[in-house]
Design an enzyme around this catalytic site. Structure first.
Site, mmCIF file in Angstrom:
data_model
loop_
_atom_site.group_PDB
_atom_site.id
_atom_site.type_symbol
_atom_site.label_atom_id
_atom_site.label_comp_id
_atom_site.label_asym_id
_atom_site.label_seq_id
_atom_site.Cartn_x
_atom_site.Cartn_y
_atom_site.Cartn_z
ATOM 1 N N GLU A 190 85.640 44.613 -45.396
ATOM 2 C CA GLU A 190 85.249 45.331 -44.187
ATOM 3 C C GLU A 190 85.118 44.259 -43.096
ATOM 4 O O GLU A 190 84.087 43.591 -42.987
ATOM 5 C CB GLU A 190 83.925 46.073 -44.371
ATOM 6 C CG GLU A 190 83.590 46.950 -43.182
ATOM 7 C CD GLU A 190 82.128 46.928 -42.766
ATOM 8 O OE1 GLU A 190 81.793 47.641 -41.812
ATOM 9 O OE2 GLU A 190 81.327 46.200 -43.364
ATOM 10 N N ASP A 236 81.111 44.201 -47.930
ATOM 11 C CA ASP A 236 80.464 44.667 -46.704
ATOM 12 C C ASP A 236 80.277 43.531 -45.700
ATOM 13 O O ASP A 236 79.974 42.392 -46.073
ATOM 14 C CB ASP A 236 79.092 45.253 -47.073
ATOM 15 C CG ASP A 236 78.370 45.848 -45.889
ATOM 16 O OD1 ASP A 236 78.916 46.773 -45.263
ATOM 17 O OD2 ASP A 236 77.264 45.381 -45.573
#
Length: 635
Positions: free
Chosen positions: A369, A316
């Site tokens: 990401e 993330d």
């Protein structure tokens, strides 16, 4: 006489490796471990608190009394240990940290494998050494699996809001075991290859969706025990489904029981708030200049992949780690030693992380990401890359969603938005994503991004999904969007499954199901995903009519697919498409079919190319292309 060292204790070599940042199984030493000490059963506790004045362990076994079980500081790097006999599995505990200023802080165990159900914040004693696995076939196959050559369609899921038990006194969450059975049935029916589970590490606040983690080594207790979590992974593997989990090394919350100022000083975070805090998120940033902190994170990644058989980690907020000025104004950040905004420590961390995780676990995935133009995110570390397996294609997602929101009248002026991504499609190994981030915070669900009313909305969405599935790159779709969930997603309720009683939602689900199964069956859609040889525009420039046509090639050249997609409500009575050879073209997917909400007009299955120039090609054939029509031909 010096006491004899026991195998479970922290030894000098453990401390040395941890201090160097290379103790990849430090989780087997730090934390709380059930042991037998010369016939006396109990728990061995160990915690890193380098600047603490003293540490003791408190819990149900000693009435939370900090004077009963003081811990001993090891010689070198600030690890405290003690053995407490008679402690049983399931008992709650914390570490009581005395700071250098004489204050006492009650902290959850950073290496705990189980936690009290929120709003409680204590850690729980558990034993995860004897998990039962029967997925050896899957794990053996994983070692030989190559994502570059295989289909990969990911179903992104938030467990607590996928489905809930109605009318129950508690929150109605499915347990890990219940979820495993239900999601397996759904995914096998739909044709997804992998499930990506959002925010599964322990976190105190539901509204963070699991992205503000306090228990990095603990599956959340919301849905059951660590054994239940392992059972879920095992069940999915035995049913041929890969498991990806979200992993959050970018930041952590300031909750009192968590990692923030763990020993009374900046232990896990940078001490300088200009480096150590995210102003937008109100969270702390890991100090990647400390070997012990890097070790905490790298060992954690290995813990999930090796101990719990997770097939991949979606990392993330990578961009927030790579840039020192991410989300910060002038004066809120500190440049690197060369005066730039790159976090050199984060770059080094990612190279180390990906080299170790993928080097030790062939076939596993590390997915970034990452939303910027940082070069070589999926490039080889030896070539200056970060070493990730895949990168989320946020540029494609942005252009795609902006184009799909346009009134069809204005699409002709924005035709390039759907073709631009192919100009950089092979600069990284990409996964195309329509994730949870696109259907929250007033961004609308996918169906409600679409222009028009009624039929137009659903027909637009079908065309968009077909374009996504035909485009180069792996695929990811967030739950609910495959049956046109109307409301934005909320973690507080289950998806609106009742919508599947309506024919238009059934039609979208049928369309998506057939697209997914086609994607898995037709090697042209994935075999050459990282090569220009796999994708060929037929006509990328038909802006006036807003029609895109392209070919996906199989490696052997015998199973090619031609896509023709109309993004306007205008019917094209005889849309002529150029083709490379004078062959038969078999219609294998037609959006006008009744089961997809179309008119169901009778069509021939086989189309014969004739010698007639079109799209700069010597051969072509005509096809009646309906409003928002999609046609896929095999040749």
């Amino acid at each position: 006489m010096e006491k004899e060292w026991k195998a479970y204790e922290i030894g000098e070599l453990d401390q040395y490796l941890f201090g160097q940042g290379n103790h990849y199984e430090i989780y087997k030493k730090l934390g709380a471990h059930m042991v037998d000490d010369e016939g006396q059963e109990g728990v061995y506790f160990a915690v890193w608190a380098p600047n603490a004045k003293s540490v003791s362990v408190v819990g149900e076994f000693n009435d939370w009394d900090r004077t009963r079980n003081p811990m001993t500081r090891a010689e070198y790097i600030g690890i405290y240990t003690c053995f407490v006999p008679g402690v049983k599995e399931g008992m709650m505990y914390k570490f009581c940290i005395e700071t250098i200023t004489g204050e006492y802080h009650m902290k959850a165990d950073p290496y705990a494998n189980y936690a009290e159900l929120r709003p409680g914040t204590a850690s729980r004693i558990t034993n995860i050494e004897n998990l039962k696995w029967t997925d050896s076939s899957w794990m053996a196959a994983r070692e030989k699996w190559n994502h570059k050559k295989e289909p990969m369609s990911v179903y992104e899921v938030h467990m607590g809001s996928w489905k809930r038990h109605p009318g129950t006194e508690d929150e109605g969450f499915y347990t890990y075991r219940e979820f495993a059975k239900e999601i397996t049935k759904y995914m096998k029916d739909m044709g997804y290859t992998h499930v990506e589970i959002m925010g599964i590490a322990e976190h105190p606040f539901d509204g963070s969706w699991g992205y503000q983690v306090t228990g990095y080594y603990a599956p959340t207790s919301r849905y059951g025990t660590p054994e239940d979590f392992a059972w879920m992974i095992n069940y999915l593997h035995r049913n041929g489904i890969g498991v990806i989990m979200d992993w959050v090394p970018a930041h952590f919350p300031k909750d009192e029981h968590g990692l923030a100022e763990f020993d009374g000083t900046a232990t896990y975070e940078y001490a300088d708030p200009r480096k150590g805090e995210h102003p937008d998120w109100g969270t702390k940033i890991f100090d990647l200049g400390k070997n012990e902190v890097r070790n905490f994170l790298i060992a954690n990644a290995l813990f999930w992949v090796e101990h719990f058989h997770i097939d991949g980690l979606r990392v993330d907020a990578v961009a927030s780690m790579l840039y020192l000025d991410y989300g910060k104004k002038d004066g809120e950040w500190v440049p690197n030693q060369y005066g730039g905004n790159e976090n050199l420590e984060a770059v080094d961390f990612f190279k180390h992380l990906n080299t170790v995780v993928l080097g030790r676990n062939p076939g596993a995935l590390m997915i970034a990401e990452e939303s910027t133009a940082w070069p070589k995110v999926t490039g080889d570390v030896e070539d200056g890359g970060l070493g990730f397996s895949l990168k989320w294609n946020m540029g494609w997602m942005h252009d795609f969603t902006e184009y799909m929101k346009l009134d069809p009248y204005f699409r002709k002026d924005n035709h390039h938005m759907m073709t631009f991504a192919m100009s950089y499609a092979y600069s990284e190994d990409y996964i195309l994503v329509l994730s949870h981030d696109e259907v929250v915070h007033l961004k609308c669900s996918m169906i409600n991004k679409m222009p028009g009313l009624g039929f137009d909305k659903y027909a637009n969405l079908k065309a968009g999904y077909a374009f996504m599935m035909g485009h180069a790159g792996k695929k990811l779709l967030f739950m609910g969007q495959d049956f046109a969930q109307l409301r934005e997603w909320s973690e507080e309720r289950e998806l609106d499954w009742y919508l599947l009683e309506e024919p238009e939602h059934q039609a979208i689900q049928s369309w998506m199901r057939d697209l997914l199964h086609m994607y898995k069956k037709k090697q042209a859609l994935y075999e050459l995903d990282q090569s220009w040889e796999g994708f060929e525009w037929v006509n990328a420039d038909d802006a006036y009519r807003s029609i895109y046509s392209f070919i996906r090639h199989s490696k052997d050249g015998k199973h090619n697919l031609l896509f023709v997609i109309n993004f306007t409500p205008m019917e094209r009575e005889d849309y002529r498409v150029g083709v490379p050879r004078k062959k038969q073209y078999k219609l294998i997917l037609n959006s006008d079919d009744v089961k997809y909400g179309g008119n169901g007009e009778k069509r021939q299955n086989i189309y014969h190319a004739v010698k007639k120039e079109c799209d700069g090609r010597p051969y072509s054939f005509g096809y009646k292309l309906p409003p928002y029509g999609v046609a896929v031909f095999e040749f």
